[in-house]
Design an enzyme around this catalytic site. Structure first.
Site, short mmCIF file in Angstrom:
data_model
loop_
_atom_site.label_atom_id
_atom_site.label_comp_id
_atom_site.label_asym_id
_atom_site.label_seq_id
_atom_site.Cartn_x
_atom_site.Cartn_y
_atom_site.Cartn_z
N CYS A 129 13.25 11.41 -9.26
CA CYS A 129 12.79 11.72 -7.91
C CYS A 129 11.35 11.27 -7.71
CB CYS A 129 12.93 13.23 -7.68
SG CYS A 129 12.31 13.74 -6.08
N CYS A 132 9.22 13.76 -5.74
CA CYS A 132 8.83 14.96 -6.49
C CYS A 132 7.73 14.64 -7.50
CB CYS A 132 10.00 15.54 -7.28
SG CYS A 132 11.55 15.55 -6.39
N ASP A 133 7.84 13.50 -8.21
CA ASP A 133 6.97 13.26 -9.36
C ASP A 133 5.94 12.15 -9.17
OD1 ASP A 133 8.48 15.19 -10.68
OD2 ASP A 133 9.93 13.72 -11.40
#
Ligand code: FAD
Length: 299
Positions: A129, A132-133
């Protein structure tokens, strides 16, 4: 007993809940993730859902969920472990115990990320992701593995944070849509590595690079992070022996009717030519309409 249990609260499940409530049926949405709204929630920006241009995936999912809640759908947090029909009633059992029953089930459990399947993958930290990261890779060097819409979208997102983004693809052309391909071509810090067969992820606790083969030659690349975007697999394990599957997907037409009476498959889990929010939402509507007809014919 509930009229319809909807498994999964992504766009398909939430739309099924909206349509079920509008048909005055009781609808219980069961979802394994806390307040989950499906895969779209990790997307930076959704530009192709009509009427809600440019919202983040999280905002779009929240809107779907809020609408289902406003119309009276009920929600239950729990991972479904099995489903079976006995004496015309569907029994949905949960991993942590307990079961719920319904006259009909809409199965809208979506898909999961496909893994790379190469040496070193399990031991190293790989992200699935970018949104997300990505933040952890500010001014670093990263690679995105894949060649579809998700891979190119991830590369574009990461190009705004990372110093260099290598886009590593096994074929000599991308599957992604042309508009994404043009954006990638126009982005200076995205470097394409085409026709590259990934062999290994190297490093210790964190990934430190990749080894790949290109034109018969083994090459390596030092990296700070690796993002995997090589597609998805349908979450249909629970449907094995319950209804007909085709290529791993729940076999159903546009009406979402499966081979099992009272079971309807909607969204990315279904055999469908396009897996997007708009098609998942359409499936949710069709599945609820088919379930409504099934209930009125059989109960
Ligand atoms: C990175 C990324 C970017 C994308 N960008 C776009 C875009 O810009 N535009 C677009 O239209 N589409 C986009 N998509 C595709 C879109 O997200 C999907 O097509 C859509 O979310 C499918 O909806 P769905 O409801 O079928 O499944 P999902 O969204 O996958 O929802 C399924 C839900 O079921 C739950 N679930 C699964 N198994 C169980 C179980 N056993 N028990 C309980 N709950 C369970 C999951 O937790 C999940 O919440 C993107 C996808 C990704 C991954």
């Amino acid at each position: 007993m509930t009229d319809i249990i909807i498994i999964g609260s992504g766009p398909a499940g939430l739309t099924a809940a909206i349509y079920a409530r509008r048909a005055m049926l009781s609808a219980l949405v069961v979802e394994k993730d806390y307040m989950g709204t499906g895969q779209i929630s990790v997307t930076d920006r959704v530009e192709n859902y009509p009427g809600l241009y440019g919202l983040s995936g999280y905002e779009l999912g929240e809107k779907f969920r809020e609408q289902a809640e406003t119309l009276g759908a009920e929600f239950y947090e729990g991972e479904v472990e099995s489903l079976e029909q006995a004496d015309g009633v569907w029994h949905v059992k949960f991993k942590l115990g307990g079961e719920k029953t319904a006259k009909a089930v809409v199965y809208a459990a979506g898909t999961s990320y496909r893994h790379l399947g190469v040496k070193g993958e399990d031991k190293q930290r790989i992200s699935f992701c970018a949104v997300c990261d990505g933040f952890f890779y500010k001014d670093k060097t990263v690679a995105v593995i894949g060649g579809g819409d998700t891979a190119l979208g991830d590369a574009l997102y990461l190009s705004k944070l990372a110093k260099t983004v290598y886009l590593v693809h096994r074929r000599d052309e991308f599957r992604a849509n042309k508009s994404l391909q043009k954006k990638v071509d126009d982005t200076e810090n995205i470097v394409k590595i085409m026709s590259a067969q990934l062999k290994e992820i190297t490093g210790g606790a964190n990934a430190e690079g990749i080894v790949y083969e290109q034109a018969g030659e083994e090459k390596s690349l030092a990296l700070d992070g690796i993002f995997c975007a090589v597609g998805s697999v349908p979450n249909t394990q629970l449907l094995e022996g319950v209804c007909k599957l085709e290529g791993g997907y729940a076999a159903a037409g546009e009406d979402c009717v499966t081979s099992a009476a009272g079971l309807f498959a909607a969204g990315d889990v279904r055999t469908t030519p396009l897996r997007q929010v708009v098609t998942a939402a359409a499936d949710g509507a069709n599945a609820a309409a088919s379930a409504e007809k099934y209930i009125s014919d059989n109960f």
